[in-house]
Design a protein around this motif. Structure first.
Motif, PDB file in Angstrom:
ATOM      1  N   PRO A   1       0.397   8.190   3.961  1.00  0.00           N
ATOM      2  CA  PRO A   1       0.668   9.626   3.774  1.00  0.00           C
ATOM      3  C   PRO A   1       0.118  10.168   2.461  1.00  0.00           C
ATOM      4  CG  PRO A   1       2.630   8.475   4.545  1.00  0.00           C
ATOM      5  CD  PRO A   1       1.640   7.429   4.172  1.00  0.00           C
ATOM      6  N   MET A   2       0.198   9.362   1.400  1.00  0.00           N
ATOM      7  CA  MET A   2      -0.312   9.823   0.107  1.00  0.00           C
ATOM      8  C   MET A   2      -1.824  10.036   0.158  1.00  0.00           C
ATOM      9  SD  MET A   2      -2.012   8.720  -2.853  1.00  0.00           S
ATOM     10  CE  MET A   2      -1.798   6.953  -2.925  1.00  0.00           C
ATOM     11  N   MET A   3      -2.553   9.096   0.746  1.00  0.00           N
ATOM     12  CA  MET A   3      -4.002   9.249   0.860  1.00  0.00           C
ATOM     13  C   MET A   3      -4.355  10.432   1.754  1.00  0.00           C
ATOM     14  SD  MET A   3      -5.290   5.289   1.195  1.00  0.00           S
ATOM     15  CE  MET A   3      -7.001   5.804   1.242  1.00  0.00           C
ATOM     16  N   ALA A   4      -3.594  10.614   2.842  1.00  0.00           N
ATOM     17  CA  ALA A   4      -3.874  11.733   3.744  1.00  0.00           C
ATOM     18  C   ALA A   4      -3.642  13.068   3.048  1.00  0.00           C
ATOM     19  CB  ALA A   4      -3.001  11.620   4.988  1.00  0.00           C
ATOM     20  N   ALA A   5      -2.617  13.136   2.218  1.00  0.00           N
ATOM     21  CA  ALA A   5      -2.293  14.396   1.544  1.00  0.00           C
ATOM     22  C   ALA A   5      -3.408  14.834   0.605  1.00  0.00           C
ATOM     23  CB  ALA A   5      -0.976  14.249   0.785  1.00  0.00           C
ATOM     24  N   TYR A   6      -4.125  13.890   0.019  1.00  0.00           N
ATOM     25  CA  TYR A   6      -5.122  14.249  -0.988  1.00  0.00           C
ATOM     26  C   TYR A   6      -6.568  14.068  -0.520  1.00  0.00           C
ATOM     27  CZ  TYR A   6      -1.237  14.460  -4.251  1.00  0.00           C
ATOM     28  OH  TYR A   6      -0.068  14.800  -4.878  1.00  0.00           O
ATOM     29  N   LEU A   7      -6.780  13.360   0.581  1.00  0.00           N
ATOM     30  CA  LEU A   7      -8.148  13.131   1.038  1.00  0.00           C
ATOM     31  C   LEU A   7      -8.533  13.990   2.238  1.00  0.00           C
ATOM     32  CD1 LEU A   7      -8.541   9.235   0.746  1.00  0.00           C
ATOM     33  CD2 LEU A   7      -9.324  11.002  -0.832  1.00  0.00           C
ATOM     34  N   LEU A   8      -7.570  14.319   3.095  1.00  0.00           N
ATOM     35  CA  LEU A   8      -7.906  15.105   4.277  1.00  0.00           C
ATOM     36  C   LEU A   8      -8.193  16.552   3.905  1.00  0.00           C
ATOM     37  CD1 LEU A   8      -5.351  13.827   6.966  1.00  0.00           C
ATOM     38  CD2 LEU A   8      -7.748  13.201   6.694  1.00  0.00           C
TER      39      LEU A   8
END
Length: 726
Positions: free
Chosen positions: A180-187
């Motif tokens: 979720p953390m990567m999705a919040a900042y990469l997507l």
């Protein structure tokens, strides 16, 4: 070290006769290649569905970040990076990305609702959290009981179960914290408006709606499928472990007891010439007698230190250089060896999956011998078997000494003195009693005994002097106190539980162990064993029985653990039963896959069925959990909630199923340099079960949910007080 020996001894030529390290090295590197290929295929499936490079990258990151903590856990538990642990990782490689796929797919779906990546990640992670935790702990509940199985299978499953459980737990941590953390900042923003369902999804929703309106027909079809799956079990060949396809084999040559070294050497040379002419045989290394250098280090040597036995170690062509399996080459070797008279031959290393050992035990030697001859005669009538070797058939020549007790008593000669005299004359004295020749650096023991010709001449033996214990009587000739004659007797007397036994070593020649065991039980001589003679199962047959018993217990334990985990997570006793309804639907496809691929129901296929249990419950959890949430939080009716769950959870279910199936395709097809004999049945069972469990779960589980819900409502009406308390 070998190069140093060559340099130190330039006049000596060193030739590698065999190398048992090569198969292990191939297995290791092959496992690593399958691990990489499975990971790439799983990531490719994610990209084909999402068509989003960033989302695919986030899902792919879960693979190494799940494997590395598993390596740390393996280190602290004392596990090495061996074939078993790598097999566990290569099989769960598709599962490791499952949690991340579910998280990322749900986040992308929330983005299509018009939410920012950060908001979508937060809300989607909260929405899917319980389902992800439930699926992960369900898989752990499936894998971990296998680590506590007993017997030989338990020693194998211990590292497998723990490695798989550690990797799955690590994937949960990655999916809940990092994804979720990567999705919040990469997507990136995906735009507004959820894309309309495609043609396949619309067709599935129509089928799901039909099943909900025709519940009896759906349940009847699922029941018929389950019964059909059970009817397939007798059609499957059974075994303990499949025979390998490594490029090494052996031929054991055995002459009758009493054969000389020259006779054994001549017979071994004849066999060597015949074997060397068989296609795909690259080299032959012959040893006579003990010959431990020519035997498999993982098996007991058949040399036994006897000059009548020889071992030929064969190097075969590599798997990539021959179109046939090792068992076909060994069958060709057996055919050419039928022309060698007066010898008993066995082909193969005698490893697991290559032979069946039948043991008859009894206290009466005569009854046991007659029963053994009848069984051996019937065994040769079973078609397709290789050689049948019986320990009762080995009769060796011997010299029988029959003392004249009256004459011996008059002359003061004991039977012990007769035995000692003959032993020293024919074999020599014990080492500690031998005279020594003193040299400068060492002592050389000197053995004095009769020549070989003298040991075969009874008149010479009768003239041996036997000491007397009677005063005034000197040494007595052996012929005065005993009668010597040529006779015969068993070459070896084996005992099992203090009773005499006869061993039959039967070459399977590619036949399934279970089928051969059943054919043996139908033999008239086995069904009519005389009183006092019993059959004993040892070797692969015994371990196969232990495997099936341990496997059944592990499955029951796994189901119980799954139910307990689901009850704790869902706080409900009935809906976990709905989720477990997917288990009977998963086995049929695995059985069909094994039947079509002509694979036996053995240890590797059982590992695949255990994995299917976890995958089938995972799909059901995703459907049931969303239906419960939709009814409780969104106020939907039961039918609306189920159809909404089918619409929103069908894609992650199909994605995770295809990712896992794609990860196992290289294993199922036996790609790479490693031997696929063990891995292939496992992957085939999983892929076959994935197809049926996914298709049927998507249609049957919503119907099972309605029945459990009706039962719950009926229970509340029947016991209103308990319903109010709940």
């Amino acid at each position: 070290a070998l190069e140093q020996l060559r340099a130190a001894n330039p006049d000596v030529e060193f030739t590698e006769a065999f190398n048992f390290v090569i198969p292990v090295d191939e297995e290791f590197h092959g496992s690593m290649e399958l691990l990489y290929e499975g990971a790439l295929l799983a990531v490719l499936v994610v990209w084909l569905f999402l068509r989003n490079g960033r989302a695919t990258f986030i899902s792919a990151v879960a693979l190494p970040l799940s494997a590395i903590p598993a390596f740390i856990g393996m280190h602290y538990m004392g596990f090495s990076l061996n074939v078993v642990t790598l097999l566990a990782l290569s099989l769960v490689i598709g599962i490791l990305v499952d949690d991340a796929i579910v998280e990322v797919e749900n986040i992308v779906r929330h983005q299509h609702m018009g939410k920012s990546p950060y908001q979508a990640a937060m809300e989607a992670a909260d929405e899917i959290g319980l389902a992800v935790i439930a699926t992960t702990f369900t898989l752990v509940a499936v894998f971990l009981p296998t680590a506590f199985m007993s017997g030989v299978a338990g020693r194998f499953f211990k590292q497998f179960g723990w490695t798989a459980a550690l990797a799955v737990l690590a994937s949960l941590v990655v999916a809940r914290m990092l994804t979720p953390m990567m999705a919040a900042y990469l997507l990136k923003d995906a735009g507004h408006g959820e894309p309309p369902p495609g043609r396949l999804l619309r067709g599935y929703l129509r089928a799901a709606a039909w099943c909900l309106h025709h519940r009896l027909a759906t349940v009847g079809g699922a029941t018929a499928f389950f019964i059909g799956s059970l009817l397939l079990i007798p059609l499957l060949p059974t075994g303990f472990m499949p025979a390998d396809d490594n490029p090494q084999s052996q031929v054991f040559v055995e002459l009758p007891p009493g054969a000389s070294l020259a006779q054994t050497r001549a017979a071994a040379e004849t066999v060597r010439q015949l074997v060397a002419a068989v296609p795909y045989v690259r080299s032959v290394y012959t040893t006579i007698g003990g010959g431990t250098a020519g035997s498999d280090p993982l098996a007991l040597s058949s040399g036994g230190g006897e000059v009548r036995k020889a071992t030929l170690t064969l190097q075969l062509a590599q798997r990539s250089d021959r179109p046939v399996r090792k068992q076909v080459i060994e069958q060709d070797i057996r055919r050419v060896l039928q022309a060698v008279p007066g010898v008993r031959t066995k082909v193969g290393l005698g490893a697991t999956g290559e032979k069946y050992i039948l043991v008859l035990s009894g206290d009466d030697p005569q009854t046991l011998g007659s029963a053994a001859r009848a069984v051996e005669r019937d065994l040769r009538t079973i078609p397709g078997l290789g050689s049948v070797a019986s320990s009762a058939a080995l009769i060796r020549p011997e010299i029988a000494v029959r003392p004249d007790f009256a004459a011996a008593a008059d002359l003061g000669v004991t039977t012990a003195a007769i035995g000692e005299t003959l032993r020293i004359a024919t074999l020599g004295d014990y080492d500690e009693s031998l005279p020594k020749l003193n040299l400068a650096q060492r002592q050389v023991p000197m053995v004095v005994k009769l020549a070989a010709d003298g040991r075969r001449d009874l008149t010479i033996l009768e003239r041996l002097a036997v000491p007397s214990v009677k005063a005034g009587v000197g040494p007595v000739r052996l012929g005065q106190v005993a009668r010597l004659e040529f006779s015969s007797g068993p070459a070896v007397i084996d005992r099992y539980d203090r009773s005499r036994n006869v061993n039959f070593e039967i070459e399977l020649s590619g036949l399934p162990l279970g089928d051969v065991a059943q054919a043996v039980q139908r033999l008239p001589s086995i069904r009519g064993l005389p009183f006092g003679v019993r059959q004993i199962n040892i070797g692969d047959a015994e371990m196969m029985g232990e495997l099936f018993a341990s496997f059944g217990l592990a499955m029951l334990t796994g189901v119980l653990c799954i139910y307990i985990v689901l009850v704790l997570l869902f706080k409900d006793f009935l809906q976990p039963v709905t989720i477990l309804a997917a288990l009977p639907l998963s086995f049929g496809g695995g059985f069909v896959g094994l039947l079509v691929a002509d694979k036996s129901f053995s240890m590797p296929s059982m590992i695949g069925l255990i994995m299917l249990m976890g995958v089938a419950t995972k799909n059901s959890i995703l459907l049931v959990e969303y239906a419960i949430v939709a009814r409780r939080e969104h106020g939907m009716s039961r039918a609306e909630a189920l159809l909404d769950a089918c619409r929103k959870r069908a894609r992650p279910i199909v994605m995770t199923t295809l990712a896992m199936g794609a990860g196992m395709l290289p294993i199922a097809f036996g790609l790479g340099a490693a031997d696929s004999s063990f891995r292939s049945p496992m992957a085939i069972a999983v892929i076959g079960g994935l197809v049926t469990s996914t298709l049927l779960s998507l249609l049957v589980i919503p119907v099972a949910y309605t029945y459990m819900d009706d039962f719950k409502v009926w229970g509340k009406r029947l016991w209103p007080l308990q319903g109010e308390m709940q």
